[in-house]
Design a protein around this motif. Structure first.
Motif, PDB file in Angstrom:
ATOM      1  N   TYR A  50      85.245 114.062 -24.091  1.00  0.00           N
ATOM      2  CA  TYR A  50      86.780 113.687 -23.982  1.00  0.00           C
ATOM      3  C   TYR A  50      87.538 114.364 -25.405  1.00  0.00           C
ATOM      4  O   TYR A  50      86.993 114.154 -26.466  1.00  0.00           O
ATOM      5  CB  TYR A  50      86.861 112.301 -24.101  1.00  0.00           C
ATOM      6  N   LEU A  63      92.827 110.015 -23.147  1.00  0.00           N
ATOM      7  CA  LEU A  63      92.171 111.360 -23.574  1.00  0.00           C
ATOM      8  C   LEU A  63      91.893 112.038 -22.488  1.00  0.00           C
ATOM      9  O   LEU A  63      92.216 111.363 -21.254  1.00  0.00           O
ATOM     10  CB  LEU A  63      90.960 111.303 -24.275  1.00  0.00           C
ATOM     11  N   LYS A 119      89.154 114.675 -19.891  1.00  0.00           N
ATOM     12  CA  LYS A 119      87.824 115.151 -19.765  1.00  0.00           C
ATOM     13  C   LYS A 119      87.935 116.559 -19.683  1.00  0.00           C
ATOM     14  O   LYS A 119      88.432 117.236 -18.728  1.00  0.00           O
ATOM     15  CB  LYS A 119      87.032 114.601 -18.791  1.00  0.00           C
ATOM     16  N   PRO A 174      80.196 116.214 -18.209  1.00  0.00           N
ATOM     17  CA  PRO A 174      79.726 114.838 -18.784  1.00  0.00           C
ATOM     18  C   PRO A 174      78.946 114.972 -19.804  1.00  0.00           C
ATOM     19  O   PRO A 174      77.961 115.862 -19.880  1.00  0.00           O
ATOM     20  CB  PRO A 174      79.234 114.063 -17.651  1.00  0.00           C
ATOM     21  N   TYR A 175      78.963 113.996 -20.855  1.00  0.00           N
ATOM     22  CA  TYR A 175      77.840 113.895 -21.911  1.00  0.00           C
ATOM     23  C   TYR A 175      76.617 113.922 -21.390  1.00  0.00           C
ATOM     24  O   TYR A 175      76.248 113.253 -20.410  1.00  0.00           O
ATOM     25  CB  TYR A 175      78.286 112.385 -22.579  1.00  0.00           C
ATOM     26  N   ASP A 198      79.237 108.183 -22.893  1.00  0.00           N
ATOM     27  CA  ASP A 198      79.748 108.988 -23.944  1.00  0.00           C
ATOM     28  C   ASP A 198      80.499 108.147 -25.190  1.00  0.00           C
ATOM     29  O   ASP A 198      80.755 107.173 -24.761  1.00  0.00           O
ATOM     30  CB  ASP A 198      81.078 109.522 -23.259  1.00  0.00           C
ATOM     31  N   SER A 243      82.797 108.279 -26.924  1.00  0.00           N
ATOM     32  CA  SER A 243      84.222 108.160 -27.079  1.00  0.00           C
ATOM     33  C   SER A 243      84.756 106.740 -26.405  1.00  0.00           C
ATOM     34  O   SER A 243      85.874 106.038 -26.522  1.00  0.00           O
ATOM     35  CB  SER A 243      85.222 109.099 -26.447  1.00  0.00           C
TER      36      SER A 243
END
Lengths: 70, 823
Positions: free
Chosen positions: B501, B516, B518, B522-523, B528, B530
Motif C-alpha cells: 500500500y 492508502l 494498493k 499482495p504482500y 501487510d 501497513s
C-alpha cells in the motif's frame, strides 16, 4: 502469479521434508507412512494458512486509513 | 483407488495393535518364576478369573498377607530412618536369588532389634528427665529455703518483700499471708514440698492448692532456665520450680494428691545446705553418666538403622514385586488335577514369540519337567486398545485418551492431532515473539530431558515436562503463525519486502481520510504491515480471521468425516458408508462447503456481495433474484440444487439404516428364534474361554425402536451440530483477536508510554511491568487458554464426527508400571 509460485515453493518444501524424514528415520513401512502423513498434514496446514491470508489480500474491499498520531 | 488404499501398509499409530486372547497352562513349580519373568517383560494383561472370590478366599492370600506384613515393617524402618534424620545412599550389591522367607526372617530380626533399642532409650530418657528436673529443683529451691531460713525470725510483713534475686526468681506470697504467724521451720512443723510443674498449669495449680489448704500455705515459684523435653509430645516445654510451705499431715496428703493430679513431679530437697550441695553433685554426675549412655544408645540404633537403610529401597522394590506377582497368581485358576494353574490374558500379536521365549526360559530355570502350554483362544468380548507410542506421540495420545480410549481398532485421532493440535493452538496464539519465548522454554525442557526424567518433580513441573514435545511443536507453529499475522510482540515488520500500500499522491494528504491504495501484488507472506495502527485494521482483520476460522473448521470437519469413512471401510460396514457417511458429507458440504466456496470466490473476485445475506436468503427465498449479491453465473440454480440435496440428505441419514439392520437381523435368525437355546450349545466347536462361560451368550434381542431412536439422535445431532460446530470454530478468531489486542495494549500503553519519558527510572519500571505482564498474562494465561480451546475443538468438533471412544486401555502386568504409592 505470486500465488502459484509460492504454492509450488510449499509443495517443494513439503517434498524435501518428507525425503528428510525418510532418510533420517527409516523404520519400516508402517512408520514411514506415519511420518509421511505427519509431514503432509503439516505442509497442508501451513499452506492453507498462507493461502487464506494471501487470497484475502488480493482484492481488498477496504484500505488502511491511517489514524491520527500525536 | 480402492486397490491403492488396500495395498498401503497399515499406518503405525492409526489403529490399535492387534491383540490376541491367550491361555496359559503353567505347572505349579514354575508358576512363580513364569509370572516374575512375564512381569519383567510387561506385555501381557491378565484377566481376573476369580473375580467373584473375596481376597481371603483366593489361593495365595497367605503370601499376599505376608508381603503386606513385610511392607509394613519396611515402612516402619523408613519412618524410623526419617525420624532419626539419617540419609542412606543405597549401596548396590548384588544379592543372590531373592527368597521370600529369608527376607521375612531378616526383617523380623531387624524390627525386633530396633523396637528393643527404642524402648530402652525411652526408659533411659525418662530417667534422664527426672534427674534433670531434680537438678533444676535442687538448684532453684535451695534459694527459697535459704531465704525462708533467714526470714524465720523476721517479721511477717517482710515475706512479701524480696530483696535479692537469685536467678531472677519471683517471690509471691498468698494473700492471707500477712495474718499468718511466722514460725521457725523446724520447731513448728512447717514443712515444705518442692517440685516442678509445667508453666501453663501453674496458675490453676496454685489456686487449687490455696483452696485445698484454705490459704494456709506459702507458695514460692521460680522459672527454670532450661527447657525439658516432654516425653509424650516430644516437645520442649518450660517448667517452673515451686516450693509449697505448709503445716499439718492432712495438708501434706492433700498437696501430694493435687501434685499428682496436675502432673507436677515432687523431689525432696534437704534443708541442710551441705547436704544440698552434696546431692547436687551426685545428681550432676549421674546426669552426665546418663547422657553418655543415651548418646551411645542413639549411635548404636543409628548404626542399625543405617545398615537397614542401605538395602531399604531394594527391599521395598522386591516386596512390591512379590506382592504384584502373588496378586497376579491369585487371578489364575487351579485346574482339575491341582497340578497346574490356568490363566488367560490379552497380549499384542507381535509379542507372542517374546512371551513364548520367556515362558521357555522360566521352565528351564525352574528345572520343571513339564513345559508351559501357551495357545490362542477365541475371544468373546472386545480386546483392549494398545498403541505403541514413542516419547513424542505419547503426550498426544494421552491428550486424546483423556477424552476416551479408542475402541479396538478404530481410527486414532492422535495421528492427525500431532500436527493439527499445535496448529490450531498457533492460530489462536499467533505472535512470533511469544512463540520464541515458548520455544526457549521447550528447548530448555528438552535439553534437560535425561536429568529431569529421573528426578521427582512437583505436579506442575511434571505436567510441563510430560508435555515438552507438545510445547515444542506449539512453539514452532506459533512462530509460523506469528510471521503470517506479522506480529512480534504486536509490532509488525517488513521482513518479506515492502508494503503493498502507498499514499495516493506524494503529499499523503488524504491518507487520514480516504486511506492508502494498493498499487501492486499482495504482500508475499502474511498480513501487510501497513494495517497495524490504522483505523480500518480491526474491521479488516476481523473479516479475514472469521472467514479463515470457517475455512479451517470446514476442513477439519471434513477430515473427521473422511476418517469415519475409513472406519466404516475397515470394519466392512457398507451400511454405514451408504446411509451415514454419504448423506453426512452431502449435508455438510452442500451448505457449509458451499459457504467456504463463496468465501473464496468473493476474495478472488473482490465482489461486494454480502455473504450473510446470500446464505440466509438461500433458505428463506431461494428462487428470488440475487441482484448485486451474485458472485458467479448460475448461482441461483446451483443454490436451489444444493438446498434440495441437503433436504434429501436428512431423511437419507435417518430412515434407511434402522430398516436395513432389521432386515439383516431377520435374515440371519430366520426360523432360529426358538432354536437359539438348543443349537447354540452345539454350534460352538471352538473352545470357549473360561471367562466367557460366566457371561453367557450375547444373543441380544433386536430392539427396533431402540435402534431407530439411536439413529434419530445421531442424525439430529449431526444436523444441528453442523451449524453449531461451524460457529464454534469462530473461537479461533476470538482468541487470536484477544491475544493481539492484549499484546498491543501492553506494548503501546506500557512500554511505549514509559519509553516516552526521559527518566531512566520510569523506563526501567515500564520495561519491568511489560515483562511481567507479557510473561504472566500472555505467556501463561493465554497459553493455557489457547491450549484449552484447541483441545475442545479437537474433542468435540473433530472427534465427534467419527470417534466412539468406548474401548479400554491395555494395562499389562509389568513391574515397570507399579506405581510408588501403590499399597
Amino acid at each position: 502469479m505470486g500465488f502459484l509460485v509460492t504454492t509450488l515453493i510449499f509443495i517443494v518444501v513439503g517434498i524435501i521434508a518428507a525425503l528428510c524424514a525418510r532418510i533420517c528415520c527409516n523404520k519400516g513401512p508402517s512408520t514411514n507412512l506415519l511420518h509421511l502423513t505427519l509431514v503432509m498434514t503439516a505442509t497442508v496446514c501451513c499452506w492453507m494458512m498462507w493461502a487464506i491470508v494471501y487470497i484475502a489480500q488480493m482484492n481488498p474491499l477496504i484500505v488502511p486509513i491511517l489514524s491520527e498520531t500525536e | 483407488m480402492e486397490d491403492f488404499i488396500d495395498k498401503l501398509p497399515q499406518m503405525d499409530l492409526m489403529r490399535s495393535e492387534k491383540m490376541t486372547l491367550v491361555q496359559l497352562i503353567i505347572p505349579v513349580e514354575s508358576s512363580h518364576r513364569c509370572i516374575t519373568y512375564l512381569g519383567e517383560l510387561g506385555l501381557l494383561q491378565f484377566r481376573d478369573l476369580n473375580a467373584d472370590k473375596s481376597p481371603f478366599q483366593r489361593t495365595f492370600a497367605n503370601q499376599v498377607k505376608r508381603c503386606g506384613e513385610m511392607s509394613r515393617k519396611l515402612r516402619f524402618f523408613k519412618d524410623q530412618i526419617d525420624k532419626a534424620g539419617l540419609r542412606c545412599s543405597p549401596r548396590h550389591e548384588l544379592e543372590p536369588d531373592f527368597e521370600l522367607g529369608h527376607l521375612e526372617r531378616q526383617l523380623a530380626d531387624h524390627e525386633h532389634e530396633v523396637l528393643e533399642m527404642n524402648s530402652n532409650s525411652e526408659k533411659l530418657r525418662q530417667t534422664y528427665n527426672e534427674l534433670l528436673e531434680f537438678k533444676i529443683v535442687l538448684q532453684n529451691a535451695s534459694g527459697f529455703l535459704v531465704s525462708s531460713n533467714a526470714h524465720a525470725i523476721g517479721d511477717e510483713t517482710e515475706l512479701h518483700e524480696s530483696t535479692y534475686s537469685n536467678n531472677g526468681f519471683i517471690e509471691s506470697s498468698s494473700l492471707l499471708e500477712q495474718e499468718m504467724r511466722p514460725e521457725p521451720l523446724n520447731q513448728s512443723g512447717l514443712r515444705f514440698i518442692s517440685g516442678i510443674i509445667n508453666k501453663d498449669k501453674l496458675l490453676r495449680f496454685e489456686r487449687m492448692l490455696f483452696r485445698a489448704t484454705r490459704g494456709n500455705m506459702l507458695f514460692n515459684q521460680t522459672p527454670s532456665d532450661e527447657e525439658i523435653m516432654d516425653p509424650l509430645t516430644s516437645e520442649m516445654v518450660e517448667k517452673i520450680v515451686f516450693v509449697v510451705f505448709f503445716s499439718g499431715e492432712q495438708a501434706r496428703t492433700k498437696i501430694l494428691k493435687i501434685c499428682e493430679a496436675f502432673g507436677a513431679n515432687c523431689y525432696p530437697v534437704p534443708e541442710d545446705t551441705t547436704k544440698q550441695r552434696q546431692l547436687t553433685r551426685e545428681v550432676l554426675s549421674r546426669l552426665s553418666d546418663l547422657e553418655a549412655t543415651l548418646d551411645a544408645g542413639t549411635r548404636h540404633r543409628n548404626n542399625a538403622l543405617s545398615s537397614v537403610g542401605y538395602s531399604l529401597t531394594k527391599w521395598i522394590t522386591m516386596v512390591r514385586r512379590e506382592k504384584a506377582v502373588y496378586d497376579t497368581l491369585n487371578m489364575l485358576n487351579f485346574d482339575v488335577t491341582k497340578k497346574c494353574l490356568v490363566g488367560e490374558g490379552w497380549c499384542p500379536t507381535f509379542a507372542k514369540t517374546q512371551i513364548h521365549e520367556v515362558l521357555q526360559r522360566a521352565t528351564f530355570d525352574s528345572n520343571s519337567q513339564v513345559g508351559v502350554i501357551f495357545h490362542v483362544m477365541q475371544a468373546v468380548e472386545s480386546p483392549p486398545t494398545y498403541f505403541r507410542t514413542n516419547k513424542l506421540t505419547n503426550a498426544f495420545q494421552e491428550i486424546i485418551d483423556a477424552y476416551g480410549v479408542a475402541r479396538y481398532q478404530e481410527a486414532n485421532p492422535a495421528v492427525y492431532s500431532v500436527v493439527t493440535y499445535p496448529f490450531l493452538f498457533a492460530v489462536m496464539f499467533g505472535d512470533w515473539g511469544h512463540g520464541l519465548c515458548l520455544l526457549l522454554g521447550a528447548l530448555y525442557l528438552l535439553a534437560r530431558e535425561r536429568k529431569l526424567s529421573t528426578q521427582k518433580l512437583g505436579s506442575f513441573m511434571e505436567m510441563l515436562f510430560g508435555g515438552r514435545y507438545v510445547i515444542f511443536l506449539m512453539a514452532l507453529f506459533s512462530i509460523y503463525c506469528g510471521l503470517i499475522y506479522n506480529e512480534f510482540f504486536s509490532v509488525p515488520f517488513h521482513i518479506f519486502g515492502s508494503s503493498a500500500y502507498k499514499c495516493r499522491d506524494t503529499t499523503c494528504s488524504d491518507a487520514y481520510t480516504v486511506g492508502l491504495i494498493k498499487y501492486r501484488d499482495p504482500y508475499p507472506f502474511g498480513v501487510d504491515p501497513s494495517w497495524r495502527g490504522s483505523r480500518t485494521e480491526l474491521p479488516y482483520l476481523n473479516s479475514l480471521k472469521m472467514k479463515m476460522s470457517i475455512l479451517l473448521g470446514i476442513s477439519q470437519m471434513n477430515l473427521g468425516l473422511i476418517l469415519s469413512f475409513f472406519n466404516a471401510r475397515f470394519f466392512g460396514s457398507s451400511l454405514d458408508i451408504k446411509y451415514q457417511f454419504i448423506p453426512q458429507m452431502i449435508f455438510l458440504n452442500s451448505l457449509f462447503g458451499y459457504l467456504s466456496l463463496l468465501i473464496i470466490i468473493k476474495w478472488c473476485t473482490g465482489s461486494q456481495a454480502d455473504l450473510y445475506h446470500v446464505m440466509i436468503y438461500m433458505f428463506l427465498s431461494p428462487t428470488e433474484e440475487l441482484g448485486e449479491n451474485e458472485l458467479f453465473w448460475g448461482q441461483r440454480p446451483l443454490q436451489i440444487v444444493l438446498l434440495l440435496m441437503a433436504f434429501i440428505a436428512v431423511p437419507w441419514m435417518l430412515f434407511p439404516k434402522p430398516f436395513a439392520l432389521r432386515k439383516i437381523h431377520m435374515e440371519r435368525f430366520q426360523g432360529r428364534t426358538y432354536g437359539v437355546l438348543v443349537t447354540s450349545e452345539v454350534d460352538l466347536d471352538v473352545e470357549e474361554p473360561d471367562s466367557a462361560r460366566a457371561h453367557g451368550h450375547q444373543e441380544e434381542d433386536f430392539n427396533f425402536s431402540e435402534i431407530f431412536v439411536h439413529q434419530l439422535i445421531h442424525s439430529i445431532e449431526f444436523v444441528l451440530g453442523s451449524v453449531s460446530n461451524t460457529a464454534s470454530y469462530l473461537r479461533l478468531w476470538a482468541l487470536s483477536l484477544a491475544h493481539s489486542e492484549l499484546s498491543t495494549v501492553f506494548y503501546e500503553k506500557v512500554l511505549l508510554l514509559a519509553w516516552g519519558y526521559e527518566n531512566i527510572l520510569i523506563r526501567l519500571i515500564g520495561v519491568a511491568v511489560f515483562a511481567f505482564a507479557t510473561a504472566f498474562i500472555l505467556l501463561m494465561m493465554e497459553t493455557l487458554s489457547a491450549f484449552l480451546h484447541a483441545l475442545r475443538l479437537h474433542w468435540v468438533e473433530f472427534m465427534g464426527k467419527f470417534f466412539h471412544g468406548d474401548g479400554y486401555k491395555f494395562k499389562p502386568f509389568s513391574f515397570a508400571l507399579i506405581s510408588d504409592d501403590d499399597e
